[in-house]
Motif scaffolding. Structure first.
Motif, PDB file in Angstrom:
ATOM      1  N   VAL A 128      40.372 -20.993  -3.261  1.00  0.00           N
ATOM      2  CA  VAL A 128      40.375 -21.449  -4.657  1.00  0.00           C
ATOM      3  C   VAL A 128      40.034 -22.933  -4.689  1.00  0.00           C
ATOM      4  CG1 VAL A 128      41.767 -21.705  -6.751  1.00  0.00           C
ATOM      5  CG2 VAL A 128      42.105 -19.712  -5.266  1.00  0.00           C
ATOM      6  N   PRO A 129      39.071 -23.374  -5.506  1.00  0.00           N
ATOM      7  CA  PRO A 129      38.701 -24.797  -5.545  1.00  0.00           C
ATOM      8  C   PRO A 129      39.878 -25.678  -5.949  1.00  0.00           C
ATOM      9  CG  PRO A 129      37.108 -23.451  -6.744  1.00  0.00           C
ATOM     10  CD  PRO A 129      38.275 -22.565  -6.453  1.00  0.00           C
ATOM     11  N   VAL A 130      40.071 -26.785  -5.243  1.00  0.00           N
ATOM     12  CA  VAL A 130      41.116 -27.748  -5.598  1.00  0.00           C
ATOM     13  C   VAL A 130      40.478 -29.128  -5.791  1.00  0.00           C
ATOM     14  CG1 VAL A 130      42.886 -26.475  -4.301  1.00  0.00           C
ATOM     15  CG2 VAL A 130      41.659 -28.362  -3.201  1.00  0.00           C
ATOM     16  N   VAL A 131      41.171 -29.998  -6.512  1.00  0.00           N
ATOM     17  CA  VAL A 131      40.685 -31.359  -6.719  1.00  0.00           C
ATOM     18  C   VAL A 131      40.675 -32.079  -5.377  1.00  0.00           C
ATOM     19  CG1 VAL A 131      41.098 -33.537  -7.916  1.00  0.00           C
ATOM     20  CG2 VAL A 131      41.646 -31.373  -9.049  1.00  0.00           C
ATOM     21  N   PRO A 132      39.596 -32.791  -5.018  1.00  0.00           N
ATOM     22  CA  PRO A 132      39.566 -33.526  -3.748  1.00  0.00           C
ATOM     23  C   PRO A 132      40.766 -34.464  -3.631  1.00  0.00           C
ATOM     24  CG  PRO A 132      37.395 -33.506  -4.761  1.00  0.00           C
ATOM     25  CD  PRO A 132      38.336 -32.921  -5.765  1.00  0.00           C
ATOM     26  N   GLY A 133      41.363 -34.509  -2.462  1.00  0.00           N
ATOM     27  CA  GLY A 133      42.536 -35.361  -2.254  1.00  0.00           C
ATOM     28  C   GLY A 133      43.245 -35.011  -0.972  1.00  0.00           C
ATOM     29  N   THR A 134      44.509 -35.423  -0.852  1.00  0.00           N
ATOM     30  CA  THR A 134      45.273 -35.218   0.373  1.00  0.00           C
ATOM     31  C   THR A 134      45.902 -33.834   0.410  1.00  0.00           C
ATOM     32  OG1 THR A 134      47.253 -36.169  -0.634  1.00  0.00           O
ATOM     33  CG2 THR A 134      45.812 -37.664   0.554  1.00  0.00           C
ATOM     34  N   GLN A 135      46.166 -33.379   1.634  1.00  0.00           N
ATOM     35  CA  GLN A 135      46.860 -32.106   1.834  1.00  0.00           C
ATOM     36  C   GLN A 135      48.253 -32.328   2.412  1.00  0.00           C
ATOM     37  OE1 GLN A 135      44.637 -28.825   3.586  1.00  0.00           O
ATOM     38  NE2 GLN A 135      42.742 -30.004   3.362  1.00  0.00           N
ATOM     39  N   LYS A 136      48.685 -33.579   2.459  1.00  0.00           N
ATOM     40  CA  LYS A 136      50.038 -33.893   2.924  1.00  0.00           C
ATOM     41  C   LYS A 136      50.505 -35.166   2.222  1.00  0.00           C
ATOM     42  CE  LYS A 136      48.234 -36.404   6.959  1.00  0.00           C
ATOM     43  NZ  LYS A 136      48.275 -36.514   8.433  1.00  0.00           N
ATOM     44  N   SER A 137      51.781 -35.482   2.377  1.00  0.00           N
ATOM     45  CA  SER A 137      52.332 -36.667   1.719  1.00  0.00           C
ATOM     46  C   SER A 137      51.730 -37.927   2.329  1.00  0.00           C
ATOM     47  CB  SER A 137      53.852 -36.701   1.872  1.00  0.00           C
ATOM     48  OG  SER A 137      54.207 -36.784   3.245  1.00  0.00           O
ATOM     49  N   LYS A 146      42.501 -45.571   3.413  1.00  0.00           N
ATOM     50  CA  LYS A 146      41.401 -44.791   3.977  1.00  0.00           C
ATOM     51  C   LYS A 146      41.066 -43.592   3.081  1.00  0.00           C
ATOM     52  CE  LYS A 146      40.001 -42.301   8.159  1.00  0.00           C
ATOM     53  NZ  LYS A 146      40.417 -41.865   9.527  1.00  0.00           N
ATOM     54  N   ILE A 147      42.097 -42.919   2.582  1.00  0.00           N
ATOM     55  CA  ILE A 147      41.889 -41.748   1.718  1.00  0.00           C
ATOM     56  C   ILE A 147      41.148 -42.147   0.450  1.00  0.00           C
ATOM     57  CG2 ILE A 147      43.087 -40.051   0.264  1.00  0.00           C
ATOM     58  CD1 ILE A 147      45.331 -40.180   2.489  1.00  0.00           C
ATOM     59  N   VAL A 148      41.582 -43.241  -0.165  1.00  0.00           N
ATOM     60  CA  VAL A 148      40.965 -43.693  -1.412  1.00  0.00           C
ATOM     61  C   VAL A 148      39.516 -44.112  -1.185  1.00  0.00           C
ATOM     62  CG1 VAL A 148      41.048 -45.457  -3.225  1.00  0.00           C
ATOM     63  CG2 VAL A 148      43.161 -44.349  -2.458  1.00  0.00           C
ATOM     64  N   MET A 156      44.581 -40.331  -8.846  1.00  0.00           N
ATOM     65  CA  MET A 156      45.900 -40.094  -9.412  1.00  0.00           C
ATOM     66  C   MET A 156      46.909 -40.018  -8.283  1.00  0.00           C
ATOM     67  SD  MET A 156      46.114 -39.884 -12.767  1.00  0.00           S
ATOM     68  CE  MET A 156      47.515 -38.841 -13.156  1.00  0.00           C
ATOM     69  N   ILE A 157      47.996 -40.761  -8.415  1.00  0.00           N
ATOM     70  CA  ILE A 157      49.130 -40.627  -7.510  1.00  0.00           C
ATOM     71  C   ILE A 157      50.083 -39.638  -8.173  1.00  0.00           C
ATOM     72  CG2 ILE A 157      50.885 -41.846  -6.183  1.00  0.00           C
ATOM     73  CD1 ILE A 157      48.033 -42.896  -5.755  1.00  0.00           C
ATOM     74  N   LYS A 158      50.473 -38.573  -7.466  1.00  0.00           N
ATOM     75  CA  LYS A 158      51.286 -37.528  -8.074  1.00  0.00           C
ATOM     76  C   LYS A 158      52.505 -37.185  -7.219  1.00  0.00           C
ATOM     77  CE  LYS A 158      47.821 -34.943 -10.725  1.00  0.00           C
ATOM     78  NZ  LYS A 158      47.270 -33.580 -10.958  1.00  0.00           N
ATOM     79  N   ALA A 159      53.607 -36.899  -7.897  1.00  0.00           N
ATOM     80  CA  ALA A 159      54.810 -36.441  -7.204  1.00  0.00           C
ATOM     81  C   ALA A 159      54.630 -34.992  -6.778  1.00  0.00           C
ATOM     82  CB  ALA A 159      56.017 -36.571  -8.129  1.00  0.00           C
ATOM     83  N   SER A 160      54.950 -34.687  -5.532  1.00  0.00           N
ATOM     84  CA  SER A 160      54.788 -33.324  -5.029  1.00  0.00           C
ATOM     85  C   SER A 160      55.726 -32.347  -5.733  1.00  0.00           C
ATOM     86  CB  SER A 160      55.053 -33.281  -3.519  1.00  0.00           C
ATOM     87  OG  SER A 160      54.856 -31.992  -3.016  1.00  0.00           O
ATOM     88  N   ALA A 161      56.905 -32.826  -6.115  1.00  0.00           N
ATOM     89  CA  ALA A 161      57.882 -31.965  -6.796  1.00  0.00           C
ATOM     90  C   ALA A 161      57.835 -32.170  -8.300  1.00  0.00           C
ATOM     91  CB  ALA A 161      59.285 -32.263  -6.267  1.00  0.00           C
ATOM     92  N   GLY A 162      56.772 -32.800  -8.789  1.00  0.00           N
ATOM     93  CA  GLY A 162      56.724 -33.246 -10.177  1.00  0.00           C
ATOM     94  C   GLY A 162      56.326 -32.218 -11.204  1.00  0.00           C
ATOM     95  N   GLY A 163      56.296 -32.683 -12.433  1.00  0.00           N
ATOM     96  CA  GLY A 163      55.919 -31.885 -13.588  1.00  0.00           C
ATOM     97  C   GLY A 163      56.173 -32.672 -14.852  1.00  0.00           C
ATOM     98  N   GLU A 200      45.109 -37.541  -5.499  1.00  0.00           N
ATOM     99  CA  GLU A 200      44.012 -36.689  -5.948  1.00  0.00           C
ATOM    100  C   GLU A 200      42.929 -37.545  -6.589  1.00  0.00           C
ATOM    101  OE1 GLU A 200      45.750 -32.334  -7.338  1.00  0.00           O
ATOM    102  OE2 GLU A 200      45.215 -33.831  -8.829  1.00  0.00           O
ATOM    103  N   LYS A 201      41.696 -37.099  -6.483  1.00  0.00           N
ATOM    104  CA  LYS A 201      40.606 -37.716  -7.232  1.00  0.00           C
ATOM    105  C   LYS A 201      40.860 -37.520  -8.721  1.00  0.00           C
ATOM    106  CE  LYS A 201      36.450 -39.448  -8.041  1.00  0.00           C
ATOM    107  NZ  LYS A 201      36.157 -40.877  -7.811  1.00  0.00           N
ATOM    108  N   TYR A 202      40.705 -38.555  -9.501  1.00  0.00           N
ATOM    109  CA  TYR A 202      40.913 -38.441 -10.947  1.00  0.00           C
ATOM    110  C   TYR A 202      39.648 -37.893 -11.597  1.00  0.00           C
ATOM    111  CZ  TYR A 202      41.808 -39.756 -15.792  1.00  0.00           C
ATOM    112  OH  TYR A 202      41.993 -39.733 -17.154  1.00  0.00           O
ATOM    113  N   ILE A 203      39.814 -36.780 -12.317  1.00  0.00           N
ATOM    114  CA  ILE A 203      38.695 -36.149 -13.012  1.00  0.00           C
ATOM    115  C   ILE A 203      38.570 -36.766 -14.395  1.00  0.00           C
ATOM    116  CG2 ILE A 203      37.701 -33.971 -13.796  1.00  0.00           C
ATOM    117  CD1 ILE A 203      38.074 -34.152 -10.770  1.00  0.00           C
TER     118      ILE A 203
END
Length: 504
Positions: A128-137, A146-148, A156-163, A200-203
């Motif tokens: 399933v396509p996902v937004v480009p970004g990290t796969q770990k914390s 380096k990631i950026v 976007m910086i996002k909380a893994s347990a967020g909502g 994540e890359k911001y769309i």
């Protein structure tokens, strides 16, 4: 078979679930806090039990107390609704331990999809396509940099347990990167007890599109098409519609297949939604999965004719889905507006208080899911949403016009509501043309959120009506000798108020 269900929730969603229970001949059990002793869901249920003080953490989030009430009431199942304990894996696990069905997915599926990093990894494995970004914390400054550099700003910086928009930071400038990570971690720890974040890359200018999923215990999984949820304020949905005016038939088919693949990847059971971001070029990316019923589920019910809550209950009972994918189709167009007790023209300030008068819209193609009534005091302890207005039309234009009429008819005094703000959205040319994305409210804030003289007059007039109603009630009590009024002053007030009402 399930014969008795406890609804571990309150407000309009508790009332809505009880309605389906009543149609199925299932007894319903309500729970309530101090603030909800006179709430509609308490009155409507077959039984009701007190669970604690008004604050959520001492009542609706007190999982063990709800389990004990469920055992006392001898229920077969618990329906969590949305919010509160609906995506709490520990609560789902406790239900199973005590022999009560949890009307929702397994605790394992909730855990797997509740953690955003794990969910991303699962979706990548499922194709399933996902937004480009990290796969770990991410914690190491060098790794973050380096990631950026690899995916490029903005991110976007996002909380893994967020909502709910918490634990999120948009970064457009490299110099703000590390401070944004720290702020997101701090907010994530405060809100969720977990400071893990990812990048994540911001769309830019995306559409927020979600697909409704139903899956039974026999391995059958279907989607009930998409919902367009791009009218948002601070990442909170305000207006939803289906079908989306942005999605093409070809894209709908591709996204539907991806949604089913996502659900099957975690052996999902029950109702849930797969959420996607779709960019301006109609490339879509997995965003997250909500492992519960959604606030906006009625618009899907209206266009497909499928009662999603009944399907949830039947699935929990072990029954297969009552239809196949090829038997699901949409008819017409449906829109939902969330009515909140808040003042949109004063930075959406919450407006708890006593409902003096309420007149809900009705007529062809209109559904209202609410829980307030005249004399009910809206508490300050919970979400300000008090109602949902859902309209249906043969065409999108008809559904919009019907919603505009419904919002005009929706009258509440005693508290401020968001109806006028929502009316403005329905009249906005870009919205009517279907040309909007997640920045719609931000782009049109001046048009949508600037109060005008007419609305100030209406607000004053409604206050006058509420005062007049109070006054006439006092006069009736006085006539029965309940208390003494100063007749000269009150006759003058009566005359002035009557003239104001006549002017309206």
């Amino acid at each position: 078979m399930i014969k008795k269900i406890l609804i571990a929730n309150r407000g309009e969603i508790a009332v809505r679930i009880i309605r389906s229970c009543r149609e199925l001949g299932i007894r319903s059990v309500a729970v309530f806090s101090d603030a909800d002793r006179a709430a509609m869901h308490v009155r409507y249920a077959s039984e009701a039990y007190y669970i604690g003080p008004s604050p959520s953490r001492e009542s609706y989030l007190f999982a063990e107390k709800i389990i004990q009430v469920a055992l006392q009431a001898k229920v077969d199942a618990i329906h969590p609704g949305y919010g509160f304990l609906s995506e709490n894996a520990d609560f789902a696990r406790r239900c199973s331990e005590v022999g009560i069905k949890f009307i929702g997915p397994s605790s394992e599926a909730i855990t797997q999809m509740g953690d955003k990093i794990t969910a991303r990894q699962t979706m990548i494995a499922a194709g399933v396509p996902v937004v480009p970004g990290t796969q770990k914390s991410v914690t190491n400054p060098n790794d973050i940099k380096k990631i950026v550099e690899e995916i490029g700003l903005p991110v976007m910086i996002k909380a893994s347990a967020g909502g709910g928009g918490k634990g999120m930071r948009l970064v457009r400038d490299q110099r703000e990167l590390f401070s944004a990570v720290k702020m997101a971690q701090s907010e994530a720890m405060s809100s969720f007890g977990n400071d893990t974040v990812y990048i994540e890359k911001y769309i830019e200018s995306p559409h927020h599109i979600e697909f409704q999923i139903l899956a039974d215990k026999q391995g059958n999984t279907v989607h009930l098409f998409e919902r367009e949820c791009s009218v948002q304020r601070r990442h909170q949905k305000v207006v939803e519609e289906t079908p989306s005016p942005f999605i093409t038939p070809e894209l709908r088919e591709q996204m539907g297949e991806a949604a089913i693949a996502a659900a099957k990847a975690v052996n999902y059971e029950g109702a849930g939604t797969i959420e996607f971001l779709v960019d301006a070029n109609r490339n879509f990316y997995f965003l997250e999965m909500n492992t519960r019923l959604q606030v906006e589920h009625p618009i899907t019910e209206r266009t497909t004719g499928i009662d999603i809550v009944k399907e949830q209950i039947n699935i929990a009972s072990g029954e297969p889905l009552s239809f196949k994918q090829e038997e699901v189709f949409q008819f017409g167009h449906s829109i939902e507006c969330r009515i909140s007790a808040e003042d949109p023209f004063n930075n959406f300030m919450p407006s708890p208080g006593v409902v003096r008068h309420i007149s809900e819209p009705n007529g062809l193609g209109i559904r209202t899911d609410g829980y307030v009534y005249e004399g009910y005091e809206i508490p300050m302890h919970y979400d300000p949403m008090i109602s949902k207005v859902i309209t249906w039309g043969r065409t999108r234009a008809e559904a919009i016009d019907r919603m505009r009429r419904a919002l005009y008819e929706y009258k509440i005094t005693g508290v401020k509501t968001s109806t006028k703000f929502l009316e403005r959205i329905m009249m906005n040319k870009n919205f009517r043309d279907g040309k909007y994305d997640t920045h719609f409210i931000e782009k049109h804030s001046e048009e949508l959120l600037t109060p005008c003289a007419n609305e100030k007059t209406v607000s004053v007039d409604m206050a006058i009506i509420a005062t007049y109603i109070d006054y006439t009630n006092k006069m009736e009590k006085a006539a029965m000798g309940d208390f003494t009024l100063t007749r000269t002053n009150d006759k003058w007030k009566e005359y002035a108020l009557k003239k104001s009402v006549q002017r309206i």
